[in-house]
Design a protein around this motif. Structure first.
Motif, PDB file in Angstrom:
ATOM      1  N   GLU A  52       1.017  -1.264   0.177  1.00 11.89           N
ATOM      2  CA  GLU A  52      -0.078   0.039  -0.127  1.00 11.89           C
ATOM      3  C   GLU A  52       1.040   1.234   0.122  1.00 11.89           C
ATOM      4  O   GLU A  52       0.617   2.209  -0.534  1.00 11.89           O
ATOM      5  CB  GLU A  52      -1.169  -0.029   1.202  1.00 11.89           C
ATOM      6  N   HIS A  60       0.610   8.362  -6.374  1.00 13.18           N
ATOM      7  CA  HIS A  60       0.138   9.693  -6.022  1.00 13.18           C
ATOM      8  C   HIS A  60       1.250  10.849  -5.991  1.00 13.18           C
ATOM      9  O   HIS A  60       1.144  11.775  -6.124  1.00 13.18           O
ATOM     10  CB  HIS A  60      -0.412   9.845  -4.553  1.00 13.18           C
ATOM     11  N   ALA A  61       2.455  10.296  -5.856  1.00 13.21           N
ATOM     12  CA  ALA A  61       3.619  11.319  -5.539  1.00 13.21           C
ATOM     13  C   ALA A  61       3.996  12.123  -6.606  1.00 13.21           C
ATOM     14  O   ALA A  61       4.238  13.322  -6.450  1.00 13.21           O
ATOM     15  CB  ALA A  61       4.783  10.393  -5.235  1.00 13.21           C
ATOM     16  N   GLY A  90       3.988  15.332  -2.088  1.00 17.88           N
ATOM     17  CA  GLY A  90       3.800  15.467  -0.631  1.00 17.88           C
ATOM     18  C   GLY A  90       2.216  15.452  -0.426  1.00 17.88           C
ATOM     19  O   GLY A  90       1.567  15.795  -1.258  1.00 17.88           O
ATOM     20  N   TYR A 102     -10.852   8.467   2.783  1.00 18.34           N
ATOM     21  CA  TYR A 102     -10.665   9.645   2.026  1.00 18.34           C
ATOM     22  C   TYR A 102      -9.641   9.323   0.856  1.00 18.34           C
ATOM     23  O   TYR A 102      -8.285   8.654   0.949  1.00 18.34           O
ATOM     24  CB  TYR A 102      -9.787  10.573   2.880  1.00 18.34           C
ATOM     25  N   THR A 103      -9.882   9.768  -0.338  1.00 23.38           N
ATOM     26  CA  THR A 103      -8.884   9.721  -1.450  1.00 23.38           C
ATOM     27  C   THR A 103      -9.224  10.991  -2.100  1.00 23.38           C
ATOM     28  O   THR A 103     -10.255  11.677  -2.219  1.00 23.38           O
ATOM     29  CB  THR A 103      -9.220   8.469  -2.440  1.00 23.38           C
ATOM     30  N   GLY A 114      -5.890   2.830   1.890  1.00 27.58           N
ATOM     31  CA  GLY A 114      -4.451   2.421   1.633  1.00 27.58           C
ATOM     32  C   GLY A 114      -3.821   2.531   3.144  1.00 27.58           C
ATOM     33  O   GLY A 114      -3.263   1.751   3.720  1.00 27.58           O
ATOM     34  N   PHE A 115      -4.024   3.876   3.616  1.00 25.37           N
ATOM     35  CA  PHE A 115      -3.562   4.260   5.081  1.00 25.37           C
ATOM     36  C   PHE A 115      -4.080   3.394   6.051  1.00 25.37           C
ATOM     37  O   PHE A 115      -3.382   3.064   7.074  1.00 25.37           O
ATOM     38  CB  PHE A 115      -3.518   5.756   5.363  1.00 25.37           C
TER      39      PHE A 115
HETATM   40  N1  LIG Z   1       2.965   9.170  -1.451  1.00 23.31           N
HETATM   41  C1  LIG Z   1       2.232  10.009  -1.446  1.00 23.31           C
HETATM   42  N2  LIG Z   1       2.246  11.237  -2.212  1.00 23.31           N
HETATM   43  C2  LIG Z   1       1.259  12.285  -2.306  1.00 23.31           C
HETATM   44  N3  LIG Z   1      -0.032  11.984  -1.924  1.00 23.31           N
HETATM   45  C3  LIG Z   1      -0.453  10.942  -1.099  1.00 23.31           C
HETATM   46  C4  LIG Z   1       0.719   9.866  -0.982  1.00 23.31           C
HETATM   47  N4  LIG Z   1       0.251   8.811  -0.365  1.00 23.31           N
HETATM   48  C5  LIG Z   1      -1.117   9.017  -0.200  1.00 23.31           C
HETATM   49  N5  LIG Z   1      -1.351  10.014  -0.732  1.00 23.31           N
HETATM   50  C6  LIG Z   1      -2.668  11.075  -0.641  1.00 23.31           C
HETATM   51  O1  LIG Z   1      -3.624  10.418   0.678  1.00 23.31           O
HETATM   52  C7  LIG Z   1      -4.822   9.822  -0.095  1.00 23.31           C
HETATM   53  C8  LIG Z   1      -4.976   8.864   1.013  1.00 23.31           C
HETATM   54  O2  LIG Z   1      -4.218   7.707   0.554  1.00 23.31           O
HETATM   55  P1  LIG Z   1      -4.696   6.057   0.616  1.00 23.31           P
HETATM   56  O3  LIG Z   1      -3.869   5.187   0.437  1.00 23.31           O
HETATM   57  O4  LIG Z   1      -5.474   6.035   1.965  1.00 23.31           O
HETATM   58  O5  LIG Z   1      -5.958   6.039  -0.350  1.00 23.31           O
HETATM   59  P2  LIG Z   1      -5.942   6.021  -1.954  1.00 23.31           P
HETATM   60  O6  LIG Z   1      -4.438   5.646  -2.182  1.00 23.31           O
HETATM   61  O7  LIG Z   1      -6.360   7.072  -2.391  1.00 23.31           O
HETATM   62  O8  LIG Z   1      -6.856   4.754  -2.327  1.00 23.31           O
HETATM   63  P3  LIG Z   1      -6.353   3.144  -1.949  1.00 23.31           P
HETATM   64  O9  LIG Z   1      -5.094   2.936  -1.284  1.00 23.31           O
HETATM   65  O10 LIG Z   1      -7.717   2.766  -1.247  1.00 23.31           O
HETATM   66  O11 LIG Z   1      -6.401   2.647  -3.449  1.00 23.31           O
HETATM   67  C9  LIG Z   1      -4.326   9.765  -1.529  1.00 23.31           C
HETATM   68  O12 LIG Z   1      -5.725   9.994  -2.213  1.00 23.31           O
HETATM   69  C10 LIG Z   1      -3.441  10.891  -1.845  1.00 23.31           C
HETATM   70  O13 LIG Z   1      -4.283  12.024  -1.990  1.00 23.31           O
END
Ligand SMILES: Nc1ncnc2c1ncn2[C@@H]1O[C@H](COP(=O)(O)OP(=O)(O)OP(=O)(O)O)[C@@H](O)[C@H]1O
Ligand SMILES: [Mg+2]
Length: 147
Positions: A52, A60-61, A90, A102-103, A114-115
């Motif tokens: 994850e 996302h990065a 970030g 939250y996404t 993911g978190f």
């Molecule tokens: N390494 C990163 N860099 C920038 N933004 C991040 C990063 N990791 C997480 N995020 C932000 O945090 C949010 C939540 O992350 P999370 O992993 O909980 O959910 P997701 O990735 O959107 O969906 P899922 O993991 O269920 O596929 C993301 O939508 C993104 O906006």
């Protein structure tokens, strides 16, 4: 013959933000932990947590560009510490980003869990991030100590 396990080990790897590298991160986690004789559940949990974190860095990065991701795994006896670092956009509000569901990707492809999974499947999770500078996810898990 049973392999003798050293008390500490450390690996580090850097790779670009390609989708195919999620599998490399996940497999690396499994192989690194395997020496501790994990239960299937421990192994699945650890792989999921690491994957994850790697998936987030890949997805996302660097929304519009390519970039590097660094993963390190440190083991001291049965305790494994993992860091996943990117140098991308970030996260502005970490507390909010870590909330279940939250996404920022709202096309239905991501579930925002993911978190939540990282938290559930590791013993400790810590995130530091600076907008425009990147993000590091620290997670740790004790493996193979029975129970
Ligand atoms: N390494 C990163 N860099 C920038 N933004 C991040 C990063 N990791 C997480 N995020 C932000 O945090 C949010 C939540 O992350 P999370 O992993 O909980 O959910 P997701 O990735 O959107 O969906 P899922 O993991 O269920 O596929 C993301 O939508 C993104 O906006
Ligand atoms: Mg995610």
């Amino acid at each position: 013959m049973k392999q003798k396990i050293s008390s500490t080990n450390r690996i580090e790897m850097t790779f670009p933000n390609l989708a195919e590298n999620e599998k490399i991160g996940r497999t690396l986690a499994a192989v690194f932990a395997a020496v501790l004789d994990p239960t299937i559940e421990e192994l699945c949990d650890f792989k999921t947590a690491v994957s994850e974190a790697v998936t987030n860095a890949i997805i996302h990065a660097y929304p519009d560009s390519s970039g590097q991701i660094r993963i390190s795994m440190d083991r001291k006896e049965n305790q494994i510490h993992v860091t996943v670092t990117d140098y991308g956009i970030g996260i502005g509000d970490i507390k909010r980003a870590m909330e279940p569901l939250y996404t920022t990707i709202t096309n239905g492809e991501r579930s925002g869990m993911g978190f939540t999974f990282m938290e559930a499947f590791s013993d400790r999770l810590h995130v530091i991030s600076r907008p425009g500078m990147g993000t590091t996810v620290f997670l740790s898990k004790k493996i193979g100590v029975g129970g």
